[in-house]
Design a protein around this motif. Structure first.
Motif, PDB file in Angstrom:
ATOM      1  N   GLU A 311      49.729  59.004  45.983  1.00  0.00           N
ATOM      2  CA  GLU A 311      49.236  60.266  45.422  1.00  0.00           C
ATOM      3  C   GLU A 311      47.970  59.978  44.593  1.00  0.00           C
ATOM      4  O   GLU A 311      47.915  59.001  43.835  1.00  0.00           O
ATOM      5  CB  GLU A 311      50.321  60.890  44.537  1.00  0.00           C
ATOM      6  CG  GLU A 311      49.875  62.214  43.964  1.00  0.00           C
ATOM      7  CD  GLU A 311      50.865  62.793  42.957  1.00  0.00           C
ATOM      8  OE1 GLU A 311      51.976  62.247  42.825  1.00  0.00           O
ATOM      9  OE2 GLU A 311      50.505  63.775  42.299  1.00  0.00           O
ATOM     10  N   CYS A 313      46.648  61.505  42.015  1.00  0.00           N
ATOM     11  CA  CYS A 313      46.850  61.532  40.551  1.00  0.00           C
ATOM     12  C   CYS A 313      47.322  60.177  40.041  1.00  0.00           C
ATOM     13  O   CYS A 313      47.018  59.792  38.916  1.00  0.00           O
ATOM     14  CB  CYS A 313      47.932  62.541  40.168  1.00  0.00           C
ATOM     15  SG  CYS A 313      47.464  64.253  40.293  1.00  0.00           S
ATOM     16  N   TYR A 359      45.459  65.150  48.317  1.00  0.00           N
ATOM     17  CA  TYR A 359      46.678  64.993  47.523  1.00  0.00           C
ATOM     18  C   TYR A 359      47.186  63.561  47.709  1.00  0.00           C
ATOM     19  O   TYR A 359      47.378  62.824  46.746  1.00  0.00           O
ATOM     20  CB  TYR A 359      47.712  66.011  48.007  1.00  0.00           C
ATOM     21  CG  TYR A 359      48.880  66.278  47.076  1.00  0.00           C
ATOM     22  CD1 TYR A 359      49.523  65.258  46.374  1.00  0.00           C
ATOM     23  CD2 TYR A 359      49.355  67.575  46.924  1.00  0.00           C
ATOM     24  CE1 TYR A 359      50.596  65.532  45.543  1.00  0.00           C
ATOM     25  CE2 TYR A 359      50.429  67.852  46.083  1.00  0.00           C
ATOM     26  CZ  TYR A 359      51.044  66.833  45.397  1.00  0.00           C
ATOM     27  OH  TYR A 359      52.107  67.109  44.580  1.00  0.00           O
ATOM     28  N   CYS A 380      47.888  69.353  41.795  1.00  0.00           N
ATOM     29  CA  CYS A 380      47.677  68.436  40.670  1.00  0.00           C
ATOM     30  C   CYS A 380      46.485  67.527  40.944  1.00  0.00           C
ATOM     31  O   CYS A 380      45.655  67.272  40.070  1.00  0.00           O
ATOM     32  CB  CYS A 380      48.946  67.607  40.437  1.00  0.00           C
ATOM     33  SG  CYS A 380      49.628  66.865  41.938  1.00  0.00           S
ATOM     34  N   CYS A 381      46.405  67.051  42.191  1.00  0.00           N
ATOM     35  CA  CYS A 381      45.352  66.095  42.545  1.00  0.00           C
ATOM     36  C   CYS A 381      43.989  66.776  42.674  1.00  0.00           C
ATOM     37  O   CYS A 381      42.957  66.103  42.591  1.00  0.00           O
ATOM     38  CB  CYS A 381      45.700  65.380  43.847  1.00  0.00           C
ATOM     39  SG  CYS A 381      47.248  64.465  43.777  1.00  0.00           S
TER      40      CYS A 381
HETATM   41 ZN   LIG Z   1      48.635  64.832  42.117  1.00  0.00          ZN
END
Ligand SMILES: [Zn+2]
Length: 606
Positions: A311, A313, A359, A380-381
């Motif tokens: 991922e 993030c 992502y 989120c990413c």
């Molecule tokens: Zn993320």
């Protein structure tokens, strides 16, 4: 200038970063990527971003709601606004971008208005009722995760873009957080910490550092997750089963606690975690996680290849943590990791067409990169990616009282006003395996210049000063140190010969990635079945792992050369397989777009 967000560090620090405003990127792929991201940020509509905040504060909004994780009703709505403020603050600091600074300042003013409307310091795009559910242990996604992003964005607007209003808003949020956590006993708080909360401890330690207000440390400590910290402090890897991107921000919080208080236990937690993850749990790319989790014990990675690996993030957060460990240790392994993860896990995770973000970086063969749709997904990413590409120059240079450390080979200019010097790095790395550093200084200045010599450097690494060869070039994996008095125009040229190497899976050495210097190479597998729709859809079932014959050559040493691949020419980063069968083209993973690819290969017979 004090280092960014480490304003009151009390612990021993070996190396300090420069403020983002001191480093400008020069022409090359890194600057190109930063420009794509800047356009992505400019293309966002601030009123649409703020829509849910206004609605939640019962203020008028005529904007059309966004989609994805910013859609009305999504329990993470508002998270992207926090990342967006951080990204705008970074771009305004690194490029002197007044357009994004003005926009972000106006957004901060609207957020302050929303906060006033709530009347109790609360600020979010979703109602406080989500926190009632959190307190009652009823289903809810991750409300503190989102609060952390907004607080971090506001604090970045203060520290990087000089917004006094942003600091007042984040103080109000911290006061609200203190009141929310205060009645909870340790058992109740421990239950709250089981729900993803981003880096609430980190941001509150940061606020304490920036303001000098010690009370935020106590609130921060409520978010130190002892259940996770205990084993790490004792040097035990009990990470199996954990959600990766939930865990790393907690550890960054531990790093900040050490920096603020000098408590060695929190350095042990962060440093053990960093070494364990980067040495035992990362793929060749520097990324980690599969389906967002650590599903296996340390060193077990061959079973983890899928369309949902590393991922983005996670890479963003590991790089943040790496900067802390590097600053304490000066360990070149930290810079080595940073380079690997930056080139293979950050660059190449946005589409140059419109800046849309990834992502996951799929590492099972036959997948492709699935980019989010602009204005629609807001994963989120998407948020962490917007930040990552706004701070690509943040770890090229570090310094201490004695000198300057050059860790990354990226065209850039460092304005070191405190020393009255400007350092200019000219390089076409990684197309060309060399770099040049030129100093501009008003007066002769004594300084130690430390240039990282990566472990991937082949025989022939060397340096010259003003055209004259220098003796004693450092061994790969160290720093080449030039300690002298520098004069205006002095020039150091460094040759960093790059070669091909193999990076085997620790638990299945026959399964290997190929690297050129720090760049992971990917075999191009064509576009069969891929169209505009599928490139925006979930990756489907992978093809099999490609097998290449190695023409009876002995099994290469585990970190040795790749005898069945060669560079196609010296002006591009194109490679081809050699030996039997039709040659297959390989390119750096960061350059792969809109096609299927493979990163791990199994040599036949291995
Ligand atoms: Zn993320």
């Amino acid at each position: 200038m004090l280092p960014w967000r480490s304003l009151a560090a009390t612990a021993a620090v070996k190396l300090r970063p420069f403020a983002p405003s001191q480093v400008r990127l020069g022409p090359g792929p890194v600057l190109d990527a930063a420009e794509v991201n800047r356009r992505f940020l400019v293309a966002q509509d601030p009123d649409r971003l703020l829509h849910n905040f206004r609605v939640n504060a019962k203020l008028a909004s005529a904007a059309a709601p966004l989609g994805g994780w910013e859609a009305p009703g999504n329990e993470l709505r508002g998270h992207y606004v926090g990342h967006y403020l951080s990204a705008c603050a970074l771009v305004s600091a690194t490029r002197g971008d007044g357009q994004l600074k003005d926009r972000a300042d106006r957004m901060v003013a609207v957020l302050a208005e929303c906060q006033r409307a709530h009347g109790n310091g609360y600020l979010s795009a979703f109602p406080e009722e989500l926190f009632d559910r959190l307190r009652a242990d009823r289903p809810v996604w991750a409300p503190f995760y989102t609060i952390h992003k907004i607080m971090a964005g506001l604090l970045d607007m203060h520290t990087l873009a000089g917004s006094a209003q942003a600091l007042e808003v984040v103080r109000g949020m911290a006061r609200w957080t203190a009141r929310w956590t205060q009645p909870l006993g340790d058992a109740a708080m421990a239950r709250v910490l089981e729900r993803e909360y981003g880096g609430m401890n980190e941001i509150l330690y940061d606020l304490a550092a920036v303001t000098g207000e010690a009370e935020w440390r106590e609130v921060a400590q409520r978010f130190d997750h002892e259940r996770i910290f205990r084993a790490l402090a004792e040097g035990r890897d009990e990470l199996k089963g954990l959600h990766v991107n939930t865990t790393i921000p907690k550890i960054i919080g531990a790093a900040r606690r050490y920096e603020l208080t000098g408590e060695a236990r929190y350095r042990r937690i962060a440093e053990y975690f960093w070494r364990q993850v980067t040495e035992r749990r990362c793929y060749a790319t520097g990324g980690t996680s599969n389906n967002e989790s650590w599903n296996a014990g340390p060193g077990v990675l061959s079973t983890e290849l899928s369309g949902y690996t590393q991922e983005c993030c996670v890479t963003y957060n590991l790089l943040k943590l790496t900067r802390h460990v590097l600053s304490w240790t000066g360990d070149p392994a930290c810079a080595e990791y940073y380079e690997r993860a930056l080139w293979n896990g950050i660059l190449g995770t946005q589409h140059p067409r419109d800046g849309s973000k990834l992502y996951y970086v799929p590492l099972a063969s036959g997948y492709w990169k699935l980019f989010g749709a602009p204005q629609a997904d807001y994963w989120c990413c998407t948020g962490s990616g917007s930040e990552s590409f706004a701070k690509l120059g943040d770890s090229i240079y570090f310094h201490d009282d004695a000198g300057l450390t050059v860790n990354l080979f990226i065209a850039s200019e460092l304005r070191w006003d405190e020393r009255g010097m400007t350092w200019i790095q000219d390089t076409r790395f990684p197309v060309e395996p060399r770099t040049r550093l030129t100093v501009r200084t008003a007066k002769p200045t004594a300084l130690q210049l430390r240039i990282r010599v990566p472990s991937w450097v082949e025989r022939g690494g060397a340096a010259t000063l003003n055209g004259k060869p220098l003796d004693g070039f450092a061994a790969p994996g160290g720093y080449f140190v030039i300690d002298r008095t520098w004069h205006d125009g002095d020039r150091v040229d460094v040759a960093l010969p790059m070669g091909l190497s193999l990076c085997p899976m620790p638990d299945d050495p026959g399964l290997q990635a190929i690297l050129y210097g720090p760049l992971v190479l990917a075999a191009r597998m064509g576009t069969a079945g891929l169209g505009p729709d599928t490139l925006r859809a979930e990756p489907t079932r992978p093809r099999t792992v490609p097998e290449y014959k190695r023409d009876g050559l002995a099994m290469p040493a585990l970190t040795g050369r790749a005898p069945w691949v060669r560079r196609a020419d010296q002006t591009s980063l194109r490679f081809a397989t050699v030996g039997s069968g039709a040659p297959r083209e390989l390119v750096p993973l960061y350059q792969v777009l809109d096609e299927r690819y493979a990163v791990y290969f199994r040599g036949s017979g291995s």
